[in-house]
Design a protein around this motif. Structure first.
Motif, PDB file in Angstrom:
ATOM      1  N   LEU A 169      19.414   4.884  -3.760  1.00 29.86           N
ATOM      2  CA  LEU A 169      18.500   3.869  -4.290  1.00 29.86           C
ATOM      3  C   LEU A 169      17.863   3.120  -3.133  1.00 29.86           C
ATOM      4  O   LEU A 169      18.524   2.818  -2.149  1.00 29.86           O
ATOM      5  CB  LEU A 169      19.262   2.841  -5.145  1.00 29.86           C
ATOM      6  CG  LEU A 169      19.652   3.225  -6.561  1.00 29.86           C
ATOM      7  CD1 LEU A 169      20.642   4.359  -6.564  1.00 29.86           C
ATOM      8  CD2 LEU A 169      20.213   2.027  -7.268  1.00 29.86           C
ATOM      9  N   ARG A 170      16.584   2.804  -3.255  1.00 26.77           N
ATOM     10  CA  ARG A 170      15.892   1.939  -2.295  1.00 26.77           C
ATOM     11  C   ARG A 170      14.753   1.259  -3.014  1.00 26.77           C
ATOM     12  O   ARG A 170      14.275   1.746  -4.030  1.00 26.77           O
ATOM     13  CB  ARG A 170      15.421   2.706  -1.062  1.00 26.77           C
ATOM     14  CG  ARG A 170      14.319   3.701  -1.297  1.00 26.77           C
ATOM     15  CD  ARG A 170      13.824   4.355  -0.005  1.00 26.77           C
ATOM     16  NE  ARG A 170      14.854   5.188   0.602  1.00 26.77           N
ATOM     17  CZ  ARG A 170      15.356   4.966   1.819  1.00 26.77           C
ATOM     18  NH1 ARG A 170      14.929   3.997   2.567  1.00 26.77           N
ATOM     19  NH2 ARG A 170      16.290   5.759   2.303  1.00 26.77           N
ATOM     20  N   LEU A 171      14.352   0.124  -2.479  1.00 25.86           N
ATOM     21  CA  LEU A 171      13.194  -0.572  -3.047  1.00 25.86           C
ATOM     22  C   LEU A 171      11.922   0.033  -2.475  1.00 25.86           C
ATOM     23  O   LEU A 171      11.809   0.251  -1.274  1.00 25.86           O
ATOM     24  CB  LEU A 171      13.244  -2.069  -2.715  1.00 25.86           C
ATOM     25  CG  LEU A 171      14.200  -2.895  -3.551  1.00 25.86           C
ATOM     26  CD1 LEU A 171      14.139  -4.355  -3.113  1.00 25.86           C
ATOM     27  CD2 LEU A 171      13.882  -2.797  -5.030  1.00 25.86           C
ATOM     28  N   LYS A 172      10.969   0.301  -3.336  1.00 27.82           N
ATOM     29  CA  LYS A 172       9.679   0.846  -2.906  1.00 27.82           C
ATOM     30  C   LYS A 172       8.612   0.124  -3.715  1.00 27.82           C
ATOM     31  O   LYS A 172       8.582   0.228  -4.941  1.00 27.82           O
ATOM     32  CB  LYS A 172       9.641   2.360  -3.156  1.00 27.82           C
ATOM     33  CG  LYS A 172       8.413   3.048  -2.613  1.00 27.82           C
ATOM     34  CD  LYS A 172       8.547   4.548  -2.795  1.00 27.82           C
ATOM     35  CE  LYS A 172       7.335   5.253  -2.222  1.00 27.82           C
ATOM     36  NZ  LYS A 172       7.432   6.696  -2.379  1.00 27.82           N
ATOM     37  N   ASP A 173       7.788  -0.635  -3.041  1.00 29.29           N
ATOM     38  CA  ASP A 173       6.733  -1.416  -3.697  1.00 29.29           C
ATOM     39  C   ASP A 173       7.301  -2.333  -4.788  1.00 29.29           C
ATOM     40  O   ASP A 173       6.731  -2.473  -5.866  1.00 29.29           O
ATOM     41  CB  ASP A 173       5.655  -0.496  -4.283  1.00 29.29           C
ATOM     42  CG  ASP A 173       4.972   0.361  -3.229  1.00 29.29           C
ATOM     43  OD1 ASP A 173       4.771  -0.151  -2.100  1.00 29.29           O
ATOM     44  OD2 ASP A 173       4.639   1.513  -3.529  1.00 29.29           O
TER      45      ASP A 173
ATOM     46  N   ALA B 234       9.892  -1.931  -6.676  1.00 27.48           N
ATOM     47  CA  ALA B 234      10.619  -1.261  -7.760  1.00 27.48           C
ATOM     48  C   ALA B 234      11.728  -0.407  -7.157  1.00 27.48           C
ATOM     49  O   ALA B 234      11.638   0.042  -6.016  1.00 27.48           O
ATOM     50  CB  ALA B 234       9.682  -0.385  -8.574  1.00 27.48           C
ATOM     51  N   VAL B 235      12.760  -0.173  -7.923  1.00 28.88           N
ATOM     52  CA  VAL B 235      13.865   0.666  -7.460  1.00 28.88           C
ATOM     53  C   VAL B 235      13.454   2.131  -7.552  1.00 28.88           C
ATOM     54  O   VAL B 235      13.027   2.605  -8.595  1.00 28.88           O
ATOM     55  CB  VAL B 235      15.138   0.403  -8.289  1.00 28.88           C
ATOM     56  CG1 VAL B 235      16.257   1.333  -7.849  1.00 28.88           C
ATOM     57  CG2 VAL B 235      15.569  -1.054  -8.166  1.00 28.88           C
ATOM     58  N   ASP B 236      13.560   2.834  -6.437  1.00 36.37           N
ATOM     59  CA  ASP B 236      13.248   4.260  -6.356  1.00 36.37           C
ATOM     60  C   ASP B 236      14.575   5.010  -6.236  1.00 36.37           C
ATOM     61  O   ASP B 236      15.389   4.698  -5.372  1.00 36.37           O
ATOM     62  CB  ASP B 236      12.371   4.521  -5.126  1.00 36.37           C
ATOM     63  CG  ASP B 236      11.978   5.973  -4.976  1.00 36.37           C
ATOM     64  OD1 ASP B 236      11.568   6.584  -5.976  1.00 36.37           O
ATOM     65  OD2 ASP B 236      12.068   6.491  -3.838  1.00 36.37           O
ATOM     66  N   VAL B 237      14.811   5.973  -7.108  1.00 33.40           N
ATOM     67  CA  VAL B 237      16.057   6.741  -7.121  1.00 33.40           C
ATOM     68  C   VAL B 237      15.756   8.175  -6.706  1.00 33.40           C
ATOM     69  O   VAL B 237      14.888   8.833  -7.271  1.00 33.40           O
ATOM     70  CB  VAL B 237      16.703   6.737  -8.531  1.00 33.40           C
ATOM     71  CG1 VAL B 237      17.994   7.534  -8.529  1.00 33.40           C
ATOM     72  CG2 VAL B 237      16.932   5.316  -9.012  1.00 33.40           C
ATOM     73  N   LYS B 238      16.486   8.648  -5.709  1.00 37.64           N
ATOM     74  CA  LYS B 238      16.367  10.035  -5.245  1.00 37.64           C
ATOM     75  C   LYS B 238      17.697  10.741  -5.455  1.00 37.64           C
ATOM     76  O   LYS B 238      18.751  10.150  -5.234  1.00 37.64           O
ATOM     77  CB  LYS B 238      16.014  10.092  -3.755  1.00 37.64           C
ATOM     78  CG  LYS B 238      14.706   9.440  -3.391  1.00 37.64           C
ATOM     79  CD  LYS B 238      13.560  10.329  -3.739  1.00 37.64           C
ATOM     80  CE  LYS B 238      12.273   9.710  -3.213  1.00 37.64           C
ATOM     81  NZ  LYS B 238      11.111  10.147  -3.882  1.00 37.64           N
TER      82      LYS B 238
ATOM     83  N   TYR C   8      20.387  10.498   1.387  1.00 39.21           N
ATOM     84  CA  TYR C   8      19.178  10.369   2.191  1.00 39.21           C
ATOM     85  C   TYR C   8      19.549   9.515   3.382  1.00 39.21           C
ATOM     86  O   TYR C   8      19.821   8.332   3.245  1.00 39.21           O
ATOM     87  CB  TYR C   8      18.054   9.711   1.403  1.00 39.21           C
ATOM     88  CG  TYR C   8      16.786   9.562   2.214  1.00 39.21           C
ATOM     89  CD1 TYR C   8      15.905  10.619   2.341  1.00 39.21           C
ATOM     90  CD2 TYR C   8      16.502   8.374   2.866  1.00 39.21           C
ATOM     91  CE1 TYR C   8      14.746  10.497   3.083  1.00 39.21           C
ATOM     92  CE2 TYR C   8      15.341   8.246   3.625  1.00 39.21           C
ATOM     93  CZ  TYR C   8      14.473   9.307   3.725  1.00 39.21           C
ATOM     94  OH  TYR C   8      13.343   9.180   4.475  1.00 39.21           O
TER      95      TYR C   8
ATOM     96  N   SER D  85      21.105  -1.187  -9.219  1.00 39.63           N
ATOM     97  CA  SER D  85      19.662  -1.478  -9.132  1.00 39.63           C
ATOM     98  C   SER D  85      19.377  -2.971  -9.064  1.00 39.63           C
ATOM     99  O   SER D  85      18.301  -3.377  -8.632  1.00 39.63           O
ATOM    100  CB  SER D  85      18.924  -0.874 -10.329  1.00 39.63           C
ATOM    101  OG  SER D  85      18.930   0.530 -10.235  1.00 39.63           O
TER     102      SER D  85
END
Length: 90
Positions: A16-20, A22-26, A30, A56
């Motif tokens: 999980l990381r914040l992107k713009d 919002a939480v982005d899940v890959k 990573y 999140s």
């Protein structure tokens, strides 16, 4: 050693990381070479989706990514048995 926990395969990991904002899940781990393990959290979740929902909202996500990986319960039980045997010898 004070304790430990074996981790499940990285194939069963989400990052999980914040992107713009919002939480982005890959899927999967990573890691960039500049990233380091800063600590870990142990939480109780029904499954990976529940763990993602819980993490999140973690405020630490603003500082960097979180990798979510389940504990390997089989290996953890083996360590517990080993520790109990050591405790009995004391």
């Amino acid at each position: 050693m004070l304790g430990g926990e074996a981790l499940d395969s990285s194939r069963n990991t989400a990052t999980l990381r914040l992107k713009d904002g919002a939480v982005d899940v890959k899927d999967g781990p990573y890691a960039e070479t500049k990233e380091v393990l800063a600590g870990f959290n142990v939480l109780e979740a029904r499954d990976l989706n529940h763990a993602i929902a819980l993490m999140s909202t973690h405020p630490g996500l603003k500082a960097g990514p979180f990798e979510i990986r389940a504990a390997d319960e089989g290996v953890s039980r083996m360590f517990e048995k080993h520790q109990a045997a050591n405790d009995e010898r004391k």
